[in-house]
Structures are given as C-alpha cells and as structure tokens.
Scaffold this motif. Sequence first.
Motif, short mmCIF file in Angstrom:
data_model
loop_
_atom_site.label_atom_id
_atom_site.label_comp_id
_atom_site.label_asym_id
_atom_site.label_seq_id
_atom_site.Cartn_x
_atom_site.Cartn_y
_atom_site.Cartn_z
N ALA A 148 0.82 -1.22 0.00
CA ALA A 148 0.00 0.00 0.00
C ALA A 148 0.85 1.26 0.00
O ALA A 148 0.38 2.33 -0.38
N GLY A 149 2.10 1.16 0.46
CA GLY A 149 2.99 2.31 0.47
C GLY A 149 2.91 3.18 1.70
O GLY A 149 3.38 4.33 1.70
N GLN A 150 2.33 2.66 2.77
CA GLN A 150 2.22 3.43 4.01
C GLN A 150 3.55 3.41 4.78
O GLN A 150 4.34 2.47 4.65
N ARG A 151 3.79 4.45 5.56
CA ARG A 151 4.94 4.47 6.47
C ARG A 151 4.46 3.90 7.81
O ARG A 151 3.41 4.33 8.33
N ALA A 152 5.20 2.96 8.37
CA ALA A 152 4.67 2.31 9.57
C ALA A 152 5.75 1.69 10.44
O ALA A 152 6.80 1.26 9.95
N PHE A 153 5.47 1.68 11.73
CA PHE A 153 6.13 0.80 12.68
C PHE A 153 5.20 -0.40 12.86
O PHE A 153 3.98 -0.21 13.02
N VAL A 154 5.75 -1.60 12.85
CA VAL A 154 4.93 -2.81 12.98
C VAL A 154 5.50 -3.67 14.09
O VAL A 154 6.69 -4.01 14.08
N GLY A 155 4.65 -4.05 15.05
CA GLY A 155 5.13 -4.82 16.18
C GLY A 155 4.46 -6.16 16.34
O GLY A 155 3.22 -6.24 16.33
N LYS A 156 5.26 -7.22 16.45
CA LYS A 156 4.74 -8.52 16.88
C LYS A 156 4.58 -8.45 18.39
O LYS A 156 5.54 -8.21 19.12
N VAL A 157 3.38 -8.65 18.88
CA VAL A 157 3.09 -8.47 20.30
C VAL A 157 3.83 -9.51 21.14
O VAL A 157 3.97 -10.67 20.74
N ASN A 158 4.29 -9.09 22.32
CA ASN A 158 4.94 -9.98 23.29
C ASN A 158 4.09 -10.09 24.55
O ASN A 158 3.80 -9.08 25.20
N MET A 159 3.66 -11.32 24.88
CA MET A 159 2.93 -11.58 26.12
C MET A 159 3.31 -12.98 26.61
O MET A 159 3.01 -13.96 25.94
N ASP A 160 3.95 -13.03 27.76
CA ASP A 160 4.31 -14.35 28.32
C ASP A 160 3.73 -14.57 29.71
O ASP A 160 4.10 -15.54 30.40
N CYS A 161 2.81 -13.68 30.14
CA CYS A 161 2.17 -13.87 31.44
C CYS A 161 0.89 -13.04 31.52
O CYS A 161 0.68 -12.12 30.71
N CYS A 162 0.04 -13.39 32.49
CA CYS A 162 -1.17 -12.62 32.80
C CYS A 162 -2.08 -12.40 31.61
O CYS A 162 -2.66 -11.32 31.44
N SER A 163 -2.19 -13.41 30.76
CA SER A 163 -3.16 -13.39 29.67
C SER A 163 -3.71 -14.80 29.53
O SER A 163 -3.14 -15.76 30.10
N PRO A 164 -4.80 -15.02 28.80
CA PRO A 164 -5.39 -16.35 28.69
C PRO A 164 -4.39 -17.36 28.14
O PRO A 164 -3.56 -17.03 27.29
N SER A 165 -4.50 -18.60 28.59
CA SER A 165 -3.56 -19.64 28.17
C SER A 165 -3.59 -19.87 26.66
O SER A 165 -2.58 -20.24 26.06
N TYR A 166 -4.77 -19.63 26.04
CA TYR A 166 -4.88 -19.84 24.59
C TYR A 166 -4.22 -18.71 23.80
O TYR A 166 -4.07 -18.80 22.59
N TYR A 167 -3.87 -17.62 24.51
CA TYR A 167 -3.26 -16.49 23.81
C TYR A 167 -2.08 -15.98 24.64
O TYR A 167 -2.11 -14.92 25.24
N GLN A 168 -1.04 -16.82 24.64
CA GLN A 168 0.15 -16.50 25.43
C GLN A 168 1.32 -17.29 24.86
O GLN A 168 1.14 -18.36 24.27
N GLU A 169 2.53 -16.75 25.02
CA GLU A 169 3.74 -17.41 24.56
C GLU A 169 4.60 -17.79 25.75
O GLU A 169 4.44 -17.25 26.85
N THR A 170 5.54 -18.67 25.51
CA THR A 170 6.60 -18.84 26.50
C THR A 170 7.59 -17.69 26.32
O THR A 170 7.64 -17.03 25.27
N THR A 171 8.38 -17.45 27.33
CA THR A 171 9.36 -16.36 27.27
C THR A 171 10.32 -16.57 26.11
O THR A 171 10.60 -15.65 25.33
N GLN A 172 10.81 -17.78 25.97
CA GLN A 172 11.78 -18.08 24.92
C GLN A 172 11.15 -17.97 23.53
O GLN A 172 11.75 -17.41 22.60
N GLU A 173 9.94 -18.49 23.40
CA GLU A 173 9.24 -18.43 22.12
C GLU A 173 9.01 -16.98 21.71
O GLU A 173 9.23 -16.60 20.55
#
Length: 437
Positions: free
Chosen positions: A154-179
Amino acid sequence: MADTPTIFRGTFVHSTKEEDMAIRNDMVIGVRRGKIIFIEHETRLPDLISEYCVPGVNVRHLEKWQFLIPGLVDTHIHAPQYAFAGSNMDLQLYDWLKTYTYPTEAKFKDLTYAMDVYTKVVDRTLKNGTTTACYYATLHRDATNLLLQVIEKAGQRAFVGKVNMDCCSPSYYQETTQESLEETKKFVESTISKKNPLVTPIVTPRAFGTTSEKLLASLGRLSQQYQLPVQTHVLETRGDVSTQTFDRLHAWDKAGLLKHNTVLAHCVYMSDVQLDLVRQRGSGIAHCPNSNITLRSGFLDVRNVLEKGCKIGLGTDVSGGYSRSVLAALRFASQVSNTIAIQREERGENYKMLSYKELFRLATLGGSEVMGLDETTGNFQVGKDFDAIVVDPVVENSPFDVFPNDTFSDVIQKFLFLGDDRNMIDVFVAGARVSGR
C-alpha cells in the motif's frame, strides 16, 4: 524522468518548532525522489521551472480553497482489532480484553482471516490520511509478516510490532518467554533485511503486566542491538496505579526500553515524577482520547503533559477507539480538554484548554516526534520526505460547507472538526500517491 521534480503551487499548512500552525499562502514546494527539495514563494516559480527543467504537467496548481497539510500520524493502533471496530463497546478495559480482544486476536493464526482484516485496515487508514501508523499486530509472527506485506504494497509508512505476552493473559493467547523472544527476533531480522525505509519493526511488550521481567530484559537487549523503537501501554486505567508503580517504569528504564523512540500509550494516570522520567529519556506519549472515553478509562491532562515538556501525539487506539480517523482523535482530544477545563473552572481554577492549532500539531508533527521520525516527516521542510494530503474543502459531497465570508482559518477549522476522507483528494507518502479520490 524520475529526477524531474513535481511542483505544488498554492497554500500549505503545517506545524514548526516555533508555531503550532503556520499558514503559508502563495508558495511552491518541489518534490524529487520523494523528498522536498525546495520551498519558495510562488514569485520564484518561473525561475524554478527553468532551473529544474520542469514540464508543465509536473506543476500542480492547487485550486481556490485547496491546501496541503502533512500526512496524519497515528501513534497507536491495533490492526487486528479493526475486525470489531465500532462494536463491543459495553465493557471497561480488562473485561473488554478478555471478552472481545484476546479471542479476536487469537484468530489471526488463520492467515486468510488475517489478510482480509489487515488489507482493510491499511486501506481504510490511508483513505483517512494516516500516512504514518504505529501498529500492534498479534502474537503470531506469520500474520505479523502479512501485515507488513500489506503495508509495503500500500505504500504506508509504519512501525509494525509482533506483540509480546508471556504472562497474565489467557492460556490460549500466550507465549513462552523463549518463544516470544525467538519469534520477535526472527520478525525483526526478516523486516530489516527488506531494507524498506518506510517500514520499521517495533519491539512490542503489550503492557507492563503481560510481560515478565526476564522477557523485558531480553527485549531491551534486542532493541539496543538493532536500534529499534519500542511501544507499550502504560497507566491506562485508575486500577493500574496500584500495580504499575514507578519501580515498574524504572525497570523499563533499566532494561533500556525508555528512549527517544519509545511510544507509551495512554499514560492517563502518570505522575509528575513519572512524566519527568519520560521527558528525560525523550520518550513520547500516544494520547488516545476516543478509547479512554469509550472504555471509560479516564481523561489525560494533555496541557500538563505539554507543560512538563514531554512529547505527545494522537492515537486512534482502534478498536478501543472506534474510529480509524486521526481527525476523530483530534476532536475527542478537544472534548477531553474542554471537559477538564469545565472541571477545573468549577473548582475556581484557570485552565487553558487545547486550541485547534495545538490539536493540529498533535496530529502531525507531534506524532512524528513521538515516533522519533520528526527528522523525516511531520511537516514541510527541505530534506524531509513529502508525506502530504491535498485537502479540498469544496469537493463534491463534502461533509461541510464553505461560505463567501469564511476566512482561510475558518475553512481549516471546519476541515479539522467536520472534514473526512471525502476532502482528502490526494494522499502522498514519500512523494508517491497512495490514496485519494
């Protein structure tokens, strides 16, 4: 020829270090290879055409009432949440996250679904004049790569972030620290390898409470290694005050995560001591008034933030904020400021509410400062990229009217408070037309 400039002749409106809003009439701006190469009074136009060998077709004469503004900057937007923007606004933040947000974001492991949502949100933000956006994606690296690809196309200027969550969120939506660390590093390295100056990976610990200290320390090292920007949520609700203490902010500082291109969203309940630390580190605040009202989180005192010398811009915070328009964020910011003024006046205090000129600055140059991009974009200056919107207040089907006695200042204000994508007839990022009528 690629090296032949394009010239825009007419009025442009922007912010500078000295002026919240500067209106420059009868000017010409030259753009070559995406960058502004000159800004002169229109009396110099014949000489400039001759000097740069510019053919007539490369000179754009803006019509009466049309004007140029810098592209709008959205310092905080959740791309996956666009799927339910405008709905599900019946809960406060943490119940809202558990009930609507996390289940929706978990769906983005389905790349077909992700592509559909991401294509639509990028298209919609560009149509609304957002030339620069600071995006949150989800935990999923593959889907985050898809968002990046859509933005690039599209040609937009952007910062893009892969979200990091390894605690205090639902088990179905959480990562391990290493992952979380490994997937983030892969995303960062693949994005950097593209060498696209318009897209930047941003380190994205979701919030103070959803990222362990171990992961924070590792992300801090990653940020320092690749000189990456950082984003997170801070002190969004009154309940955060008891848990997100100064020590937590200090831990971020110790991890190297507070710096000139750190974007701290909300900061509604940040103390003066905390604001001083933010200012000292050169970090910036993403003010998201639509979300703060819709989720009933609170009112950020922008006047106090400005008086403390902190950088601040506007964020839509889709989908806590239901509108993808930075102009809507500007209007909500005005209402929040007016509400605080009413509260202060009831106590017999004098309070200076935000002017439309200050709000315009927040939406443009202020946002670029928050993202550490003010040397590249945010206003019209020789050497900067040409990120711009051609505004036509009298376009067919305009959402507002212009009358014979209106001044240019009146028309600008009408656009800021009543205008929308119908008035944005051309949107440019680094000189390339990316949207318009």
